[in-house]
Write an enzyme that holds these catalytic residues in place. Structure first.
Site, PDB file in Angstrom:
ATOM      1  N   GLY A 117      -5.028   4.831  17.497  1.00  0.00           N
ATOM      2  CA  GLY A 117      -4.540   6.054  16.863  1.00  0.00           C
ATOM      3  C   GLY A 117      -3.025   6.130  16.729  1.00  0.00           C
ATOM      4  N   THR A 118      -2.309   5.463  17.631  1.00  0.00           N
ATOM      5  CA  THR A 118      -0.849   5.616  17.669  1.00  0.00           C
ATOM      6  C   THR A 118      -0.183   4.697  16.655  1.00  0.00           C
ATOM      7  OG1 THR A 118      -0.947   6.292  19.969  1.00  0.00           O
ATOM      8  CG2 THR A 118       1.171   5.481  19.177  1.00  0.00           C
ATOM      9  N   ASP A 119       0.281   5.321  15.569  1.00  0.00           N
ATOM     10  CA  ASP A 119       0.901   4.546  14.494  1.00  0.00           C
ATOM     11  C   ASP A 119       2.207   5.182  14.023  1.00  0.00           C
ATOM     12  OD1 ASP A 119      -0.188   6.791  13.383  1.00  0.00           O
ATOM     13  OD2 ASP A 119      -1.373   5.761  11.852  1.00  0.00           O
ATOM     14  N   LYS A 148       0.877  -1.174   0.000  1.00  0.00           N
ATOM     15  CA  LYS A 148       0.000   0.000   0.000  1.00  0.00           C
ATOM     16  C   LYS A 148       0.904   1.209   0.000  1.00  0.00           C
ATOM     17  CE  LYS A 148      -2.366   1.726   3.638  1.00  0.00           C
ATOM     18  NZ  LYS A 148      -3.464   1.948   4.582  1.00  0.00           N
ATOM     19  N   HIS A 161     -12.604  10.952  11.322  1.00  0.00           N
ATOM     20  CA  HIS A 161     -13.095  10.134  10.205  1.00  0.00           C
ATOM     21  C   HIS A 161     -13.196   8.651  10.563  1.00  0.00           C
ATOM     22  CE1 HIS A 161     -13.624   8.831   6.091  1.00  0.00           C
ATOM     23  NE2 HIS A 161     -12.555   8.058   6.192  1.00  0.00           N
ATOM     24  N   GLN A 162     -12.148   8.121  11.228  1.00  0.00           N
ATOM     25  CA  GLN A 162     -12.109   6.680  11.510  1.00  0.00           C
ATOM     26  C   GLN A 162     -13.126   6.257  12.579  1.00  0.00           C
ATOM     27  OE1 GLN A 162      -9.852   4.614   9.959  1.00  0.00           O
ATOM     28  NE2 GLN A 162      -8.865   6.295   8.890  1.00  0.00           N
ATOM     29  N   ARG A 210     -10.189  -1.770   7.265  1.00  0.00           N
ATOM     30  CA  ARG A 210      -9.238  -2.732   7.847  1.00  0.00           C
ATOM     31  C   ARG A 210      -8.792  -2.313   9.247  1.00  0.00           C
ATOM     32  NH1 ARG A 210      -4.468   0.140   9.074  1.00  0.00           N
ATOM     33  NH2 ARG A 210      -2.810  -0.216   7.562  1.00  0.00           N
ATOM     34  N   ASN A 242     -14.123  13.764  23.129  1.00  0.00           N
ATOM     35  CA  ASN A 242     -13.196  14.208  22.084  1.00  0.00           C
ATOM     36  C   ASN A 242     -12.614  15.553  22.464  1.00  0.00           C
ATOM     37  OD1 ASN A 242     -12.023  13.632  19.475  1.00  0.00           O
ATOM     38  ND2 ASN A 242     -13.089  15.447  18.748  1.00  0.00           N
ATOM     39  N   LYS A 292       3.558   9.566  18.933  1.00  0.00           N
ATOM     40  CA  LYS A 292       2.118   9.640  19.243  1.00  0.00           C
ATOM     41  C   LYS A 292       1.825   8.844  20.522  1.00  0.00           C
ATOM     42  CE  LYS A 292      -0.472  10.124  14.935  1.00  0.00           C
ATOM     43  NZ  LYS A 292      -1.250   9.301  13.993  1.00  0.00           N
TER      44      LYS A 292
END
Ligand code: NAD
Length: 321
Positions: free
Chosen positions: A220-222, A67, A137-138, A110, A159, A226
């Site tokens: 979220g942490t990628d 990807k 968005h996610q 995914r 949030n 983060k």
């Protein structure tokens, strides 16, 4: 070569199909019949963009490819999605290109499937309240996929930017569930399952806010730096991940490992739970935490499924190459 444009994905792919593909991929990774190649991610010095590749090979599914894409912050002003990605699949026997597949919707599906797999295998069966931290968005994809795994009767959410909470209340409404905007203390006190899906660089949830028996999916942490939960929480929890190398370097576990609170050997693969080589949750009091870092094999798995569905339905666009 088969082409499946971004606009065709929604009509072909379901959350259920993504779940099955991702669960099978995590299992294959843990059997060592599928592996991810090192991730490349670069600031290209143009358009403020971050661009990269995630790739790998699943020997059982014969999924080979990558990807490619990233983040273009100026896209929204042009009416485009800031996150852009495309999946390229190759024939594992010949190396010839097999398919070109839009990757934007697939990434959301995914990623939601990964946390849903963790909820299926690690959350208490009697979980009733879903807590959402993050409303971007996610988050809507995450909530829908989670609600397919347990019989939740309520969603609570927090949030940083409260004006975005309408996404959570709208999605809960679509699922027929009541939604309540709460403080982080309230969220920890009420939720049986918590999904974090933010772009935070500082811990949002503190260890003391999480009650025994909770399952957390930290999604979220990628990236290095983060962080969504306090590092001390990882010492109170049993920690699972998609891929250990990513968890300790770019995932939520990076901070606890750097602080010497957690060893790499303390982190277990979710695939081992799926395969039955790790028992998973051991008691109703245990806190389980899934560190979902996002691996290239997830992208290949869902893209391969889309190609299969397009071909089965006779809508695959074929071009000579
Ligand atoms: P988005 O931009 O639509 O939403 C961002 C969310 O993070 C919002 O809820 C926003 O309020 C919150 N936020 C922003 N800055 C924050 C801060 N400093 N502290 C706390 N909250 C903050 O993004 P999205 O598409 O919903 O993605 C959310 C995150 O998930 C991104 O960071 C993305 O990189 C990550 N992601 C992870 C995977 C994976 O496989 N693990 C896959 C896709 C996206």
């Amino acid at each position: 070569m088969t082409v499946v444009p971004e606009g065709d994905i929604a009509g072909l792919m379901s959350a259920e199909a993504a779940f099955e593909a991702v669960e099978a991929t995590f299992a294959a990774m843990s059997r060592r019949s599928a592996y991810n190649f090192p991730v490349i991610r670069e600031a290209i010095g143009h358009a403020d963009a971050l661009y990269g590749f995630k790739s790998g090979f699943d020997r059982d599914a014969l999924a080979l490819g990558l990807k490619s894409g990233g983040y273009w912050p100026g896209n929204a002003a042009r009416g485009l999605t800031n996150h852009q990605s495309t999946v390229i699949l190759f024939d594992a026997d010949t190396g010839r290109v097999k398919a070109l597949v839009g990757g934007n919707l697939l990434t959301a599906l995914r990623t939601a499937a990964a946390s849903a797999v963790s909820i299926k295998h690690l959350a208490r069966p009697d979980a009733k309240v879903l807590g959402m931290v993050g409303a971007g968005h996610q988050s809507a994809f995450q909530m829908r996929a989670a609600c397919a795994q347990r019989d939740f009767d309520k969603v609570v959410g927090w949030n940083l930017h409260p004006e975005m909470l309408s996404r959570l209340s709208d999605t809960a409404g679509e699922l027929g569930l009541p939604f309540e905007a709460v403080s982080l203390d309230e969220l920890g006190a009420q939720a049986d399952v918590i999904i974090t899906i933010t772009s935070s660089f500082d811990p949002i949830l503190k260890a003391g806010q999480i009650r025994p028996g909770t399952h957390l999916a930290c999604m979220g942490t990628d990236t290095r730096g983060k962080q969504e939960v306090e590092a001390a929480l990882l010492t109170r929890a049993t920690v699972f991940t998609d891929e250990i190398a990513q968890s300790v370097s770019i995932g939520e576990a990076q901070h606890a490992v750097a602080a010497g609170l957690l060893a790499e050997s303390d982190v277990a693969e979710i695939g081992a739970v799926i395969n039955g080589t790790h028992p998973g949750r051991r008691s109703a009091e245990e806190i389980t935490l899934f560190d979902g870092t996002g691996v290239g094999l997830q992208d290949l798995a869902v893209a391969a499924k889309v190609v299969e569905l397009a071909e089965a339905r006779g809508v695959a666009q074929k071009i000579p190459f």
